[in-house]
Enzyme design. Structure first.
Site, mmCIF file in Angstrom:
data_model
loop_
_atom_site.group_PDB
_atom_site.id
_atom_site.type_symbol
_atom_site.label_atom_id
_atom_site.label_comp_id
_atom_site.label_asym_id
_atom_site.label_seq_id
_atom_site.Cartn_x
_atom_site.Cartn_y
_atom_site.Cartn_z
ATOM 1 N N SER A 319 38.817 39.355 30.180
ATOM 2 C CA SER A 319 38.864 38.882 28.846
ATOM 3 C C SER A 319 38.772 37.226 28.923
ATOM 4 O O SER A 319 38.623 36.593 27.607
ATOM 5 C CB SER A 319 40.321 39.212 28.549
ATOM 6 O OG SER A 319 41.178 38.654 29.241
ATOM 7 N N CYS A 320 39.061 36.754 30.022
ATOM 8 C CA CYS A 320 39.394 35.135 30.024
ATOM 9 C C CYS A 320 37.957 34.436 30.322
ATOM 10 O O CYS A 320 38.002 33.684 31.254
ATOM 11 C CB CYS A 320 40.229 34.835 30.803
ATOM 12 S SG CYS A 320 41.775 35.692 30.388
ATOM 13 N N THR A 321 36.900 34.531 29.920
ATOM 14 C CA THR A 321 35.720 34.055 29.885
ATOM 15 C C THR A 321 35.473 33.065 28.719
ATOM 16 O O THR A 321 35.561 33.329 27.709
ATOM 17 C CB THR A 321 34.351 34.931 30.070
ATOM 18 O OG1 THR A 321 34.124 35.620 29.027
ATOM 19 C CG2 THR A 321 34.588 35.777 31.296
#
Length: 460
Positions: A319-321
């Site tokens: 999720s953390c791109t």
């Protein structure tokens, strides 16, 4: 540099390279023409179609070559929906389909149709019963991938196809990830696949439509590929795609056993070598070459850069791109940890030494990222500690809200609570997943002035 991202694109198979070079000299002419060069090109195209149809398990006249796997998905779904418009405009898909299927569903809704997503369990598997419940009298089409592209879970295509057949609904199967390992079982009605997933050249897709399935190609009419794929056929690429598909099927039995053993080693060793890791996907019903795991307190994009510097090419559904800042829809549907997600998909020929080198490099890469992010070592609770704490993580992206939670959970006594304020969508998935991994109780979510308040009760 070991390339461990075959699920995105497999390296060009040697047979594909040989066939491509040969067909560049022989298959450049228009196969619709009657002159010598055209007839030669037509023979190559027909032979490629027969070879691909045999590998798919359909008739040659049921198979069309498209400009990509995505194009095959879009054309297959739109054509099937249009062909059954009199039945209704209801579409059924699984919650973990490839984005190309979900984009087709969104377009269908924008044009006045309806769709529903069938949920999956924590392993990423749908049930045939759930598909049966989703089908309606006005259902025009159901879609189900043969195997998931992010976690490798194989789906019960044969069982779902039987449920669909019983009520007269055609089943569209996205076989992009699995076709290189063998035919898709069951009575599917339509099937799409992409050559670059099995070691063929990019820019070639397959679309199979069984005889008797109502199908109306959308867009301007075209005389090529039975009207199902517009434009001049890229015959050299098509020949290479069919040749490589036949080649990988011949190698699949032995390579599947070998790569499955290497993946089993990764599935077992990673949780032993790296603390706070969740291996996701079905451990048994899965593709032989793919494994996905998620690391607590790790930014997925940063971890991929660390592994790239260590000479390993892997991918992530994290999720953390920086490109999306939204959770992977697959991991979200499964209810598993989305932060620090790593997908390892081994190409044919991967060696044991490649895997061992990866296992040696991974712990240092993870610990380095955690250290830079300030990941916690939970302290012992102080005497007279407060029974509840509030952590303000507003404006902070995953995995920071989870790291802040982990830092303070030890400051409340057993039975006490920590409430995390977060406006990051990923927190809705990652905080409950953290509770499962750390055996704490997730109390629930409530609206806050900004974002949401997530409450966790300490159990140990």
């Amino acid at each position: 540099m070991p390339y461990f991202d075959a699920a995105s694109a497999a390296p060009l198979h040697p047979v594909a390279r040989q066939a491509l070079l040969a067909a560049l000299d022989e298959g450049w002419a228009d196969p619709a023409r009657l002159h010598r060069e055209g007839r030669r090109a037509r023979l190559l195209l027909d032979a490629a179609r027969e070879a691909a149809a045999e590998a798919v398990g359909c008739r040659p006249d049921e198979l069309a070559f498209t400009a990509s796997g995505t194009r095959a998905v879009h054309d297959g779904i739109s054509g099937a929906l249009a062909g059954r418009r009199r039945v209704g405009r209801h579409l059924v898909v699984s919650a973990v389909e490839h984005s190309s299927v979900l984009h087709s569903a969104a377009t269908h809704e924008a044009q006045g149709g309806t769709s529903v997503e069938v949920p999956v369990d924590r392993a990423g598997t749908v049930s045939a019963a759930a598909y049966g419940e989703a089908l309606r009298e006005d259902t025009a089409l159901a879609c189900l991938q043969s195997a998931n592209h992010e976690v490798g879970t194989e789906q019960p295509v044969a069982e779902v196809a039987e449920v669909c057949r019983a009520v007269g609904v055609p089943l569209f199967v996205d076989a992009a990830q699995s076709l290189g390992w063998g035919r898709v079982p069951g009575g599917w009605s339509l099937l799409a696949a992409s050559a670059h997933k099995w070691g063929g050249p990019a820019g070639v897709g397959l679309l199979a439509v069984r005889k008797g399935v109502r199908f109306s190609p959308q867009g301007p009419a075209d005389e090529r590929e039975s009207g199902r794929a517009a434009g001049f056929e890229n015959i050299p690429a098509v020949v290479a795609a069919a040749a490589s598909l036949r080649a990988v099927h011949a190698e699949a039995a032995a390579e599947s056993v070998r790569l499955r053993a290497l993946v089993d080693r990764i599935r077992t060793r990673v949780p032993e070598l790296v603390p706070d890791v969740e291996v996701v996907g079905d451990p048994v019903r899965r593709l032989p070459h793919l494994v996905t795991f998620s690391c607590l307190y790790v930014d997925g994009e940063t971890l991929l850069h660390e592994l790239d510097r260590a000479d390993f090419s892997v991918s992530s559904g994290s999720s953390c791109t920086s490109s999306t800042l939204t959770p992977s829809h697959v991991l979200k549907a499964m209810g598993v940890l989305s932060e620090g997600n790593v997908r390892v998909s081994l190409p044919a020929g991967t060696t044991e030494e490649d895997v061992e080198r990866f296992l040696r490099a991974l712990p240092g890469a993870v610990s380095g990222v955690r250290e830079r992010l300030g990941a916690p070592v939970p302290p012992a609770p102080a005497a007279g500690a407060a029974r509840s704490l509030v952590v303000d993580a507003l404006g902070k992206r995953c995995p920071i809200p989870v790291i802040e939670l982990a830092k303070v959970i030890g400051e409340v006594p057993v039975g006490g609570t920590v409430t995390v304020l977060s406006d990051d969508e990923a927190a809705r998935l990652d905080i409950p997943a953290w509770c499962v991994m750390r055996e704490q109780e997730y109390v629930g979510e409530e609206p806050a002035d900004r974002g949401s308040a997530y409450t966790v009760r300490r159990l140990s």
